[in-house]
Design an enzyme around this catalytic site. Structure first.
Site, PDB file in Angstrom:
ATOM      1  CD  GLN A 189      21.773  25.564 -31.128  1.00  0.00           C
ATOM      2  OE1 GLN A 189      22.509  25.439 -32.102  1.00  0.00           O
ATOM      3  NE2 GLN A 189      22.241  25.887 -29.937  1.00  0.00           N
TER       4      GLN A 189
ATOM      5  CG  PHE B 281      26.875  20.646 -32.283  1.00  0.00           C
ATOM      6  CD1 PHE B 281      26.883  19.817 -31.167  1.00  0.00           C
ATOM      7  CD2 PHE B 281      26.549  20.099 -33.513  1.00  0.00           C
ATOM      8  CE1 PHE B 281      26.588  18.467 -31.295  1.00  0.00           C
ATOM      9  CE2 PHE B 281      26.246  18.750 -33.645  1.00  0.00           C
ATOM     10  CZ  PHE B 281      26.267  17.934 -32.538  1.00  0.00           C
TER      11      PHE B 281
ATOM     12  NE  ARG C 288      30.096  32.158 -22.583  1.00  0.00           N
ATOM     13  CZ  ARG C 288      29.754  31.673 -21.376  1.00  0.00           C
ATOM     14  NH1 ARG C 288      30.549  30.837 -20.739  1.00  0.00           N
ATOM     15  NH2 ARG C 288      28.637  32.030 -20.804  1.00  0.00           N
TER      16      ARG C 288
ATOM     17  NE  ARG D  99      29.147  20.391 -26.686  1.00  0.00           N
ATOM     18  CZ  ARG D  99      28.867  19.116 -26.927  1.00  0.00           C
ATOM     19  NH1 ARG D  99      29.227  18.563 -28.055  1.00  0.00           N
ATOM     20  NH2 ARG D  99      28.211  18.393 -26.046  1.00  0.00           N
TER      21      ARG D  99
ATOM     22  CB  THR E 112      28.415  37.062 -20.950  1.00  0.00           C
ATOM     23  OG1 THR E 112      28.326  37.118 -22.375  1.00  0.00           O
ATOM     24  CG2 THR E 112      29.269  35.882 -20.535  1.00  0.00           C
TER      25      THR E 112
ATOM     26  CB  ALA F 134      24.742  30.050 -22.540  1.00  0.00           C
TER      27      ALA F 134
ATOM     28  CD  GLU G 155      28.341  26.661 -24.179  1.00  0.00           C
ATOM     29  OE1 GLU G 155      27.746  26.985 -23.133  1.00  0.00           O
ATOM     30  OE2 GLU G 155      28.688  27.465 -25.043  1.00  0.00           O
TER      31      GLU G 155
END
Lengths: 776, 493
Positions: free
Chosen positions: A211, A242, A324, A356, A456, A525, A726
Site C-alpha cells: 500500500q 487492509f 487515533r 483498517r 493524523t 486512512a 475504514e
C-alpha cells in the site's frame, strides 16, 4: 489458454462520477487473468528466497550455524545482517525494525537470515536447516506482563478536559469496569510478496504487493545504501491489504532487493501463509479500564478511561494508531469532563501495525462498552443512553481534543435507522421470544459511528498524479494511490474522464510506480480517493485548461464558454471531438502531460498534546444487528443487519456499498470469531486459516440491508464525496453489543462482562457468570 | 502397469510421466504449466483460492447413453497430481469462450460486483462452476454450503451470493461437449496399477492390487483424498517415503444399504457417504454439511478420516455412537471390529502392518434407538471442532438399556464416556439422569486447553450437550439450536 482478453462490455455513462460503475479489473478477476506479483512472468535466472526465523521470543543469539543451509541442493546464496551494504533496518518511523536480527531476537518468527535457491521449495526447506543457539531472556508477552514490568515502546499520552476526577465523585451514579479486546490478522488472501529485478549500475526494480510504494522504495534504497533514485517500486494491484501492506511489505521487499543486488539475479520472496501470519504485524489488542459518572438518563458527566495496547517489539506505526484510539474514544458522544490515558506497551511479540480503522475501532469499542454498561446498570434501552450522550448544539460540539464537530449527522442517522429497521418493534418481539425460550436468547443493538478522516500525522495528507494525453486522444492515468480491491483506480478514472468529458473507456489505468509520481503517502486512512482523486482532478484540469486556451483562441471565444462532454468540446455553434482537439493541440505544440498535486486544507494538530484539528471532516454511519445465542454452548448466529452509512455524495455507490459490507463483515469477524492465541512462550498458535477463523459465507445473514446517505460533504472534497474504507468497519460494534444484549437476557442484571472476540467460549462463560450471579 | 498419469483438459488427453508423485496440482498448474489464474492463498486447503473442478465419469458405466460427467470442486493446493488420473480438469482459465466471452458464472460475478481485490475470485468462480453443473436453482443454504470452503476478505459475500442466485443454468460448452469428453474419459480408464517411474509411488486400481502392494510395502503412506497428507508435504515438507494412492480404486468406493446396515467403501468420498447417511440420520446430514468444506468433502474419504487416527476427526464420535464397525483387510484376510476399539492412543490405531481399512459399516436407524450429534466450533462452517459429540441410546419401555456417548476433542482419541453412560443405564432418560450423566463427564475426561478452547469450556459444553439432548427429547417443539441459516428477521430462531 484463451489468448484474448476477457470480453465483458459495459455501458459507458456520461458523466461517470456518482454512477454505479464496476471495478475496472472485474472481468480480469473472474477470468483469472488479473496479474498479481506472483503471476508475473518469471525472468530467467530467478531466485526464490525464504527467511530463517527466530524460535524464541526474547533471546541473545549465541551462534548461528548456516552450513547446512548453504550446502542444501539448489541454494545459491545465504545472507545475514553482515551482508547488508546499507542500513539493517526497515522501521517506518523509528529505526527499530532490523531486516535480520544481529545479536538479539525479540519475537518468535523474527527474520534471522535469507536463503536464495533455484526453487521455492528448496529455499524453504533449506531455511529450516539452520542451527541457532540462544540464551533466553525474560519475555514480555501480554499486556499484563508489560504493565507489570513498565515496558513501554513509546511514552504514555493523555488528553484531559474539564474536571473529570472531581465530577466523578459528585455524579449521581458511578460505575467502573474493564474490557479486553483481541487483535486481528489481516488475512489478505494474497500473502506478502516482492520480486526484485536488478538493473544496470545499481538500479533496482521491485514489484511489490504494498500500500506504500514510496516507503518501500526509500527503505529498499536505504538497505542497499543507495539514493532513492536508484530504486523503482511498482504495484498494479494487491490481493487485499487492509493496512497489512502499509509498513509490513518493506522487510520482504528489502530482502528480495538485497538478494538481487548480491547475486545479480532477479529474486522473489513470497511468504507461505503460516510464515506470513507469524512474521507480520496485526491489529493491536487493547485492554480498557474506565470509571464513569452519569445522571439518571445515563448522560455521562465525567469519564476517566485508560487504553492500554500491545505494540509488539518495535515502534512501527503504534504512535499514530494509539493517537487515533484516543481520537475515537468519544465516538459520537460529548464528554464534558474527560481524561483519556493511553499506554503503548513494548512486548516480545510481532510488531503490531496498521489495520483498517487504525486504533479507531479500539477507542470506539471502549466508549461503546461504557455506554452499554451504563444502560444495563440503569436498566435502560442502550439506544436511549446513546442518544442522551450525542454531540449536538453549540455547547456540546467540542471533542476532548479540541476539534469542533461541525458536520454532525449521527442523530439523524439514528432516528432514520431506528425507524427503517423497526428497531423498537423488534426489541419487543425479541423480549417476548426470550421469555418463552429456555436455551436460545436473542439480542439486538443499534450503534453509531463517527470516524475522523485524514492522516493524523498532518504532513502525510498530500498526493500527486501524472496524466498524459496521447495524440489519439486516449488518456493515461497515474497517481500515488494503490489498488487493493477498494476500487480506487476506478473512482479516480471516473473523476478524470469527467474533467475531459470523455468516456471511461478512454482513460487507461496503470500500475502505481514511484518513478511516475514521487514521495507519495500510503494508500491508507481511507483517504485514497480524497487525496488522489483531487490530485488527479487537478492534473486533468491543468491539461484541460491548456486545451481550452488553445481552442478558445482559435474559435475566438472565452475559454470559460467551453463545455467538455460526451467526448466533445463545445461552445455555442462550435463543436469538435475531444480526439480531434487533442490532435490539433499536439500539432500546435501544446503540452499534453501534467502533474497534479493536492494537500488537505484546514488540518493542524499538536502531535504531543493531540490538541487541534486532526481531521478534515468526519464520516458517519449507524447499524442495527440482531443475533441469537445458545446459552448451553455459547454459539452465536448473526440473524439480520441493517446499515445506514454516510459516503457524502458517493463517487460510485456500488463500490462504496461493497466497502461498507466488506468492512462490516471484517469487523464482525474481529469481534466474534477471529482469535489470536499466543502461548506463554510467545508463539502464535493460530497461524493459519485452519485455526484462525475469518467469517465465511454462511455467517452472513440474508437480511443484510445497506443504505447510503446521499448527502454532500460539507467540506470541499472531490465532488463532495466522503472516505469509506475504514468507517464502516466499526458498524460491526452493533453485532458485539447485540450478543451482549442476548447474554443479558439469559439472566441476572447490571452490565454484561464480555471480552472480545465473543467466541462461543466467552459467550458461554458470560452467560454462566450472569446466571450464577442471578442465582446468588 | 501404467507409468503415467492421464487426464482430460480442454478436450485433449494430457499425459504426465515425469511429475514427482507429491507434486501438488497447484504447483503443477502455476509453475510447470504457467497457468497462474489459480491462486495460492493458504497452501493447506482452508481458503479455496486454489479451487479447481474435476470431472468424473458417472452413471451406468458401460451404458454409454446413461453416463454423464459429475463436476466437483477440490482444492488444488493439497491435491497430488496422481489424483488427476482418469479425470477431466477444469481451471478458471478454461471457462471463457475462445473470443474471450465470459461464462455465465463469470458474467454474473462481474454484474453483481462479486470481486474486489480479485484474489479469491478464481476459486469462487470454480466453486460456482461446480454448483452450476450440479444444482438447477440453488437456495441460500445450498449456496452457503457450496461456498463454505472459499474465503473472501473484501466483499462480505453478499454480492457473491447474489451472483450465485443470478447465474442461471443455461447449457455451457461443457454440457455441449459432454459426449466427446466422455469418450476421452473412457479412453483413459485404467485397470492396472499406476507405478511411478521412481518405484516409490503406486496407484492401484483394485482392492486386490492394494492388498498385494501393502504386503510388499507395509511402511507405505496411504493417500486417499490427501486432505491431511497434503499438508504433511506443503507445510511440514515431510518426505513421505513410498506412497500408495488409493483414490482410484473403484471397488472400494461403493456404498450399499443391505441387511440393516450401510456399507461404505473406504475410498468413498465424504460427499458420497454423506448423501445416504444424511437421509437416514438428519443430524449426520447437518454434521457432514459442516465437515470441512465442499472442496474437502469432495476429496476426503470417510476411511481416511478414520484410518488417520486424529482425535478431532468430526465423524468418529457420531459413528461410534451409532455402533459402527470397521472392515479391515490384510492380504486376503478380512476382519471386522467396533470402530471405538480402533483408536489406541493419539494418532495410533489398531491397524497391523500391511492392513488397511476396507469399509465402514453403519447400522440403519431403528425405532428403539435415539441418536443425535453436535459440533461446537469457533466458526460455524469449515472449522475444526472444539467439542464433537455423538449420542446414541437404546430404550426399552422408557428405560435406557444401552448408552453410547462418544466425544471428540476431549481426549487423545475419539472416546466414549463410560461413567456418563453408566449414569443413564437402567433409568429413564430425563432431566435428572441427564444432569448426573453430565456431571459424570468430569470423571471420564481431562480435556486439554488449546487454541480452540479451554479445558473448562470443553467439559462444561460437553455436559451441556447431554442436557440439551435430553431437553430436545422432552420439548421437541422448542428451538434449542442456533440456526445454520439466518434467512430473515425473527424467522430463524
Amino acid at each position: 489458454m484463451s489468448a484474448r482478453p476477457p470480453r465483458s462490455p459495459a455501458p459507458i455513462p456520461f458523466p461517470a462520477t456518482h454512477q454505479n460503475i464496476r471495478h475496472d479489473s472485474a472481468p480480469l478477476h473472474v477470468a483469472g487473468t488479473a496479474r498479481y506479483v506472483d503471476d508475473m512472468p518469471e525472468p530467467p535466472g530467478l531466485l526464490h528466497v525464504a527467511l530463517g526465523q527466530s524460535a524464541k521470543a526474547h533471546a541473545r543469539i549465541l551462534s548461528m550455524d548456516l552450513s547446512a543451509v548453504r550446502t542444501y541442493p539448489g541454494v545459491v546464496a545465504v545472507l545475514t545482517a553482515a551482508d547488508i551494504p546499507g542500513m539493517n533496518d526497515v522501521g517506518p518511523v523509528v529505526a527499530d525494525d532490523p531486516i535480520f536480527a544481529e545479536s538479539l531476537v525479540e519475537y518468535v518468527g523474527q527474520s534471522l537470515f535469507a536463503v536464495a535457491a533455484t526453487t521455492r521449495i528448496a529455499a524453504r526447506a533449506a531455511a529450516r536447516l539452520a542451527k541457532v543457539t540462544y540464551e533466553e531472556l525474560p519475555a514480555i508477552i501480554s499486556i499484563a506482563d508489560a504493565r507489570a514490568t513498565d515496558s513501554h515502546i513509546l511514552p504514555p499520552k493523555r488528553v484531559e478536559r474539564g474536571d473529570p476526577l472531581g465530577t466523578l465523585s459528585t455524579s449521581p451514579h458511578r460505575l467502573s469496569g474493564n474490557l479486553a479486546m483481541g487483535g486481528q490478522d489481516h488475512f489478505y488472501l494474497e500473502g506478502q510478496i516482492s520480486m526484485a529485478i536488478p538493473g544496470e549500475d545499481g538500479d533496482m526494480h521491485v514489484l511489490c504487493s504494498t500500500q506504500h510504494p514510496s516507503e518501500v522504495q526509500h527503505l529498499v534504497a536505504r538497505a542497499l545504501g543507495r539514493p532513492d533514485n536508484h530504486v523503482v517500486v511498482e504495484v498494479r494491484r494487491m490481493g487485499g491489504g487492509f493496512g497489512g501492506k502499509e509498513t509490513q511489505a518493506s522487510l520482504f521487499a528489502a530482502v528480495a532487493a538485497l538478494v538481487a543486488d548480491r547475486t545479480g539475479r532477479p529474486a522473489k520472496l513470497r511468504l507461505d501463509r503460516d510464515d506470513d501470519m507469524v512474521m507480520t504485524g496485526k491489529r493491536h489488542d487493547f485492554e480498557v479500564a474506565y470509571d464513569v459518572g452519569f445522571d439518571d438518563q445515563g448522560r455521562i458527566l465525567a469519564l476517566d478511561i485508560i487504553l492500554e495496547s500491545r505494540c509488539g517489539m518495535s515502534t512501527d506505526l503504534s504512535g499514530a494508531i494509539n493517537d487515533r484510539a484516543i481520537f475515537h474514544a468519544d465516538n459520537c458522544y460529548y464528554l464534558a469532563n474527560v481524561r483519556i490515558t493511553s499506554y503503548r506497551y513494548k512486548t516480545h511479540t510481532v510488531s503490531n501495525t496498521a489495520f483498517r480503522g487504525f486504533g479507531g475501532p479500539q477507542g470506539m469499542l471502549a466508549i461503546e462498552g461504557v455506554v452499554d454498561d451504563i444502560a444495563h446498570h440503569l436498566g435502560l434501552d442502550p439506544l436511549s443512553v446513546r442518544r442522551a450522550n450525542l454531540y449536538g448544539g453549540p455547547d456540546r460540539n467540542l471533542t476532548p481534543y479540541g476539534m469542533k464537530v461541525e458536520d454532525f449527522i449521527a442523530d439523524g442517522l439514528l432516528d432514520r435507522l431506528e425507524s427503517t429497521s423497526s428497531y423498537q418493534a423488534r426489541r419487543t418481539a425479541i423480549a417476548a421470544f426470550n421469555a418463552a425460550s429456555p436455551v436460545l436468547k436473542r439480542g439486538i443493538a443499534l450503534t453509531p459511528v463517527k470516524f475522523g478522516i485524514s492522516f493524523t500525522t498532518s504532513f502525510l495528507n498530500q498526493a500527486g498524479a501524472l496524466i498524459q494525453v496521447y495524440s489519439d486522444g486516449s488518456v493515461l492515468l497515474n497517481h500515488g494511490g494503490t489498488e487493493m480491491g477498494q476500487g480506487l483506480y476506478t473512482k479516480v478514472a471516473q473523476v478524470v474522464a469527467d474533467v475531459f468529458g470523455i468516456g471511461l473507456d478512454r482513460v487507461r489505468i496503470t500500475a502505481t510506480r514511484t518513478d511516475k509520481v514521487p514521495n507519495t503517502s500510503a494508500t491508507a486512512a481511507s483517504a485514497g480517493a480524497d487525496l488522489n482523486g483531487m490530485a488527479s482532478f487537478n492534473a486533468a484540469r491543468t491539461i484541460r485548461d491548456r486545451l481550452s486556451a488553445f481552442i478558445a483562441a482559435r474559435w475566438g471565444i472565452e475559454p470559460s464558454a467551453l463545455r467538455f462532454a460526451n467526448g466533445k468540446v463545445m461552445a455555442s455553434d462550435n463543436i469538435i471531438s475531444f480526439d480531434d482537439l487533442v490532435r490539433q493541440a499536439y500539432l500546435a505544440r501544446v503540452s499534453l502531460s501534467a502533474t497534479g498535486f493536492y494537500a488537505t486544507p484546514k488540518i493542524d494538530v499538536d502531535k504531543e498534546t493531540l490538541i487541534g484539528r486532526p481531521f478534515y471532516y468526519f464520516a458517519y454511519g449507524a447499524a442495527v444487528s440482531e443475533v441469537v445465542i445458545d446459552t448451553l454452548t455459547g454459539e452465536t448466529k448473526l440473524l439480520a443487519v441493517d446499515i445506514l452509512h454516510d459516503c457524502g455524495t458517493s463517487l460510485n455507490p456500488v463500490l462504496d456499498r461493497g466497502q461498507v459490507e466488506g468492512a462490516y463483515v471484517q469487523g464482525m469477524g474481529w469481534l466474534t470469531m477471529e482469535e489470536l492465541v499466543f502461548d506463554a512462550a510467545g508463539r502464535l498458535r493460530t497461524h493459519a486459516p485452519s485455526t484462525y477463523k475469518i467469517p465465511g459465507c454462511g455467517d452472513i445473514p440474508d437480511h443484510f440491508k445497506v443504505d447510503l446517505v446521499n448527502q454532500p460533504n460539507q467540506e470541499e472534497t472531490i465532488h463532495r464525496s466522503k472516505a469509506v474504507g475504514e468507517p464502516p468497519f466499526m458498524l460491526a460494534i452493533s453485532a458485539y453489543h447485540a450478543i451482549k444484549a442476548a447474554v443479558a437476557a439469559s439472566g441476572g442484571n447490571g452490565p454484561v462482562k464480555l471480552d472480545a472476540p465473543a467466541t462461543p467460549e466467552r459467550v458461554l462463560m458470560a452467560v454462566r457468570a450472569r446466571q450464577a450471579g442471578a442465582g446468588a | 502397469m501404467a507409468d503415467c498419469v492421464r487426464f482430460v483438459h480442454r478436450g485433449q488427453v494430457v499425459t504426465l510421466s515425469d511429475v514427482p508423485p507429491t507434486r501438488t496440482v497447484l504447483d503443477y498448474l502455476r509453475e510447470d504449466r504457467g497457468r497462474r489464474g489459480t491462486k495460492e492463498g493458504c497452501n493447506e486447503g482452508d481458503c479455496g483460492a486454489c479451487t479447481i473442478v474435476l470431472g468424473t465419469r458417472v452413471g451406468v458405466l458401460g451404458v454409454t447413453e446413461a453416463e454423464s460427467i459429475q463436476y466437483r470442486a477440490v482444492n488444488a493446493c493439497i491435491l497430488f497430481v496422481t489424483a488427476l488420473d482418469g479425470k477431466e480438469l477444469v481451471t478458471v482459465e478454461d471457462l471463457a469462450g475462445p473470443d474471450g466471452t465470459l461464462h455465465p458464472i463469470q458474467q454474473a460475478m462481474v454484474d453483481h460486483h462479486g470481486s474486489q481485490c480479485g484474489f479469491c475470485t478464481p476459486g469462487f468462480v470454480m466453486s460456482l462452476f461446480a454448483l452450476y453443473h450440479t444444482e438447477a436453482d440453488p437456495d441460500r443454504p445450498r449456496i452457503d454450503a457450496a461456498l463454505a470452503g472459499n474465503l473472501c476478505r473484501c466483499t462480505g459475500y453478499r454480492p457473491i451470493v447474489d451472483a450465485a442466485r443470478a447465474m442461471g443454468r443455461a447449457p455451457d460448452t461443457y454440457t455441449a461437449q459432454m459426449t466427446e469428453t466422455l469418450a476421452l474419459l473412457r479412453s483413459i480408464e485404467r485397470h492396472e496399477t499406476l507405478s511411478h517411474p521412481g518405484g516409490t509411488a503406486f496407484a492401484p486400481a483394485t482392492s486386490d492390487q492394494l492388498a498385494d502392494l501393502l504386503l510388499a510395502h507395509p511402511d507405505a503412506t496411504i493417500v486417499a483424498g490427501g486432505t491431511d497428507v497434503g499438508l504433511w508435504v506443503t507445510k511440514q515438507m515431510r518426505d513421505l517415503g513410498t506412497i500408495i494412492h488409493i483414490g482410484g480404486i473403484s471397488d472400494l468406493a461403493g456404498i450399499t444399504h443391505t441387511n440393516g446396515q450401510i456399507n461404505i467403501g473406504a475410498t468413498a468420498t465424504v460427499t458420497d457417504a454423506a448423501e445416504i447417511l444424511s437421509r437416514l440420520y438428519p443430524d449426520l446430514g447437518e454434521l457432514f454439511r459442516r465437515y470441512g468444506s465442499e472442496q474437502v468433502r469432495n476429496s476426503a474419504t470417510l476411511g481416511g478420516n478414520i484410518a488417520n487416527g486424529s482425535p478431532i476427526g468430526d465423524s468418529m464420535p457420531a459413528l461410534i455412537a451409532l455402533g459402527s464397525t470397521l472392515v479391515l483387510r490384510r492380504g486376503g484376510v478380512t476382519r471386522e471390529m467396533p470402530l471405538q476399539d480402533f483408536f489406541l492412543s493419539y494418532r495410533k490405531t489398531a491397524l497391523q502392518p500391511g492392513e488397511f481399512v476396507a469399509a465402514i459399516r453403519v447400522p440403519e436407524p431403528s425405532a428403539d434407538r435415539l441418536f443425535a450429534c453436535y459440533k461446537i466450533s469457533k466458526r460455524f462452517d469449515q472449522d475444526i471442532s472444539a467439542v464433537m459429540a455423538g449420542f446414541g441410546l437404546t430404550l426399552k419401555d422408557g428405560i435406557v438399556t444401552e448408552a453410547r456417548l462418544a466425544f471428540g476433542g476431549m481426549a487423545g482419541t475419539p472416546k466414549r464416556a463410560s461413567r456418563a453412560e453408566a449414569a443413564l443405564i437402567g433409568r429413564p432418560f430425563d432431566a435428572t439422569s441427564a444432569k448426573e450423566a453430565a456431571a459424570a463427564l468430569a470423571q471420564d475426561f481431562q480435556p486439554l486447553t488449546d487454541m480452540r478452547a479451554s479445558a473448562d469450556y470443553r467439559l462444561v459444553t460437553a455436559g451441556n450437550l447431554i442436557l440439551k439432548w435430553q431437553m430436545e427429547q422432552a420439548l421437541p417443539a422448542t428451538a434449542t439450536r442456533v440456526p445454520a441459516f439466518a434467512r430473515a428477521i425473527g424467522g430463524a430462531a
